[in-house]
Design an enzyme around this catalytic site. Structure first.
Site, PDB file in Angstrom:
ATOM      1  N   GLY A  28      30.716 -11.841 -15.925  1.00 43.51           N
ATOM      2  CA  GLY A  28      30.049 -11.027 -14.916  1.00 43.51           C
ATOM      3  C   GLY A  28      31.015 -10.762 -13.784  1.00 43.51           C
ATOM      4  N   SER A  29      30.502 -10.608 -12.573  1.00 40.08           N
ATOM      5  CA  SER A  29      31.339 -10.266 -11.423  1.00 40.08           C
ATOM      6  C   SER A  29      32.444 -11.294 -11.194  1.00 40.08           C
ATOM      7  CB  SER A  29      30.474 -10.143 -10.159  1.00 40.08           C
ATOM      8  OG  SER A  29      31.274  -9.909  -9.021  1.00 40.08           O
ATOM      9  N   SER A  55      29.430  -8.376 -22.748  1.00 33.75           N
ATOM     10  CA  SER A  55      30.536  -9.021 -22.043  1.00 33.75           C
ATOM     11  C   SER A  55      31.736  -9.201 -22.948  1.00 33.75           C
ATOM     12  CB  SER A  55      30.097 -10.375 -21.478  1.00 33.75           C
ATOM     13  OG  SER A  55      29.188 -10.212 -20.417  1.00 33.75           O
ATOM     14  N   ILE A  87      20.679 -20.034 -15.649  1.00 35.65           N
ATOM     15  CA  ILE A  87      20.858 -20.358 -17.072  1.00 35.65           C
ATOM     16  C   ILE A  87      21.939 -21.407 -17.300  1.00 35.65           C
ATOM     17  CG2 ILE A  87      20.017 -18.087 -17.793  1.00 35.65           C
ATOM     18  CD1 ILE A  87      22.929 -17.334 -18.417  1.00 35.65           C
ATOM     19  N   GLN A  88      22.603 -21.835 -16.239  1.00 38.11           N
ATOM     20  CA  GLN A  88      23.703 -22.783 -16.411  1.00 38.11           C
ATOM     21  C   GLN A  88      23.253 -24.092 -17.045  1.00 38.11           C
ATOM     22  OE1 GLN A  88      26.134 -23.521 -12.969  1.00 38.11           O
ATOM     23  NE2 GLN A  88      26.663 -21.356 -12.687  1.00 38.11           N
ATOM     24  N   HIS A 110      29.900 -22.305  -7.453  1.00 39.19           N
ATOM     25  CA  HIS A 110      28.757 -22.541  -6.569  1.00 39.19           C
ATOM     26  C   HIS A 110      28.215 -23.917  -6.938  1.00 39.19           C
ATOM     27  CE1 HIS A 110      25.383 -22.026  -4.006  1.00 39.19           C
ATOM     28  NE2 HIS A 110      24.537 -21.506  -4.893  1.00 39.19           N
ATOM     29  N   GLU A 233      26.617   2.712   9.768  1.00 38.00           N
ATOM     30  CA  GLU A 233      27.517   2.153  10.779  1.00 38.00           C
ATOM     31  C   GLU A 233      27.662   0.639  10.671  1.00 38.00           C
ATOM     32  OE1 GLU A 233      27.805   3.534  14.806  1.00 38.00           O
ATOM     33  OE2 GLU A 233      26.445   5.200  14.385  1.00 38.00           O
TER      34      GLU A 233
END
Length: 341
Positions: A28-29, A55, A87-88, A110, A233
């Site tokens: 993923g990211s 993936s 899901i880890q 994380h 802004e």
């Protein structure tokens, strides 16, 4: 307050990580950003992915070796878990833990599942964290520009005795040593990260933007003007804050804006907001939020999907899409291409 220690590339054995095989679980990211940076830094990287999934196809386009999660764990010295938090634990129990061996390094970006004990690693396995303080796509784009995203490292278990050095070397390889690396703990990273997301940088800011937009539109102002004043802004001012703190932002704005900032801001974010923030933090510290989130994911995501739909249909999104598609500003060199990364 403790003195701040920042590690840079000059403080780190950058070759240490190059002698270890790294299995990135997920693309993923963060998986995309970290794995491509590691590869470009000369590291031995494999990707553990679901066979035949999107993936795996994307990873193949970047020239990565891919294999099943089980085989990747068996093959690697370092196993970096970069799949979603929810899901880890399941993937760990079914596909990772049975294949771990003594002396391996189990890594996270994380601390959620380790801190809340959803994942409990064997005593003979090192448990470390390298957490870039930015999305994976930015980790990649900054690296390509010769810069890096500041990162945190932490050590939870260290039977091999060199976990900190390995974490620093990994962080350097993804570009963090160009910007700065700070040591923390799994507990501190998890709780402050969740609080920041909920109360300020995601939840707080998005709610503030929508409330400001709705207030102007309800008062009869053009939604296009409202969008520019409360959303567009924001990025420009945050860039100033990021580089020089609130002081630089206030130096750059008009006296009118600065006076309004300091006299009216506390009326919007007052005692009621501070009380709500303390309640959010208490839920994070007790594990109540973690359990609520995981229960929502396990029960079908009904509330989550309703909220996503509700927010996607908000007028500010429709106005923003129209403006951005017609406006030259910010449309070039987009960081995210959903078909490729």
């Amino acid at each position: 307050m403790d003195s701040l220690k920042i590690y840079l590339d000059k403080d780190i054995d950058k070759n240490l990580i190059k002698h270890k095989t790294i299995a990135i679980i997920g693309f993923g990211s963060q998986g995309y950003g970290q794995s491509t940076n590691l590869k470009d830094s000369g590291c031995d990287v494999i990707l553990g992915l679901r066979t035949g999934g999107n993936s795996e196809k994307k990873a193949a386009e970047y020239g990565f070796r891919t294999m099943s999660i089980e085989d990747a764990v068996k093959f690697a010295d370092i196993v970096q878990i970069l799949i979603p938090d929810e899901i880890q634990a399941k993937v760990y129990e079914e596909q990772i833990r049975p294949n771990l061996r003594a002396g391996q390094y189990l890594m996270f970006s994380h601390g959620f599942n380790i801190h809340y004990k959803k994942i409990v690693a064997p005593d003979e396995v090192n448990v470390i964290m390298v957490a870039p303080k930015g999305p994976g796509h930015t980790v990649r784009s900054e690296y390509l520009e010769g810069r890096g995203v500041p990162s945190l490292i932490a050590v939870y278990q260290d039977p091999s005795g060199d976990s900190k050095e390995v974490a620093l070397s990994y962080a350097s390889a993804i570009g963090a040593g160009r910007a700065g690396i700070i040591e923390t703990t799994f507990k501190e990273e998890t709780e402050t990260d969740l609080f920041g997301e909920q109360a300020v940088i995601c939840g707080g800011v998005s709610a503030l933007i929508k409330a400001g937009f709705e207030t102007l539109v309800d008062a009869g102002y053009s939604p296009y003007m409202a969008y520019f004043e409360v959303l567009h802004e924001m990025k420009l001012l945050v860039d100033l804050i990021n580089q020089g703190g609130l002081a630089d932002m206030r130096y750059s704005i008009s006296n009118t804006a600065e006076y309004g900032d300091m006299t009216r801001g506390p009326r919007v974010i007052g005692e009621q907001s501070r009380h709500a923030m303390k309640e959010l933090l208490a839920d994070i510290q007790s594990g109540a939020f973690a359990n609520e989130f995981l229960n929502e994911m396990e029960s079908g995501c009904h509330k989550f999907n309703e909220l996503r739909k509700e927010n996607a249909e908000h007028l500010i999104e429709k106005v923003g899409e129209e403006i951005r598609s017609s406006f030259v500003w910010g449309n070039k060199n987009k960081i995210i291409d959903k078909n490729r990364n």
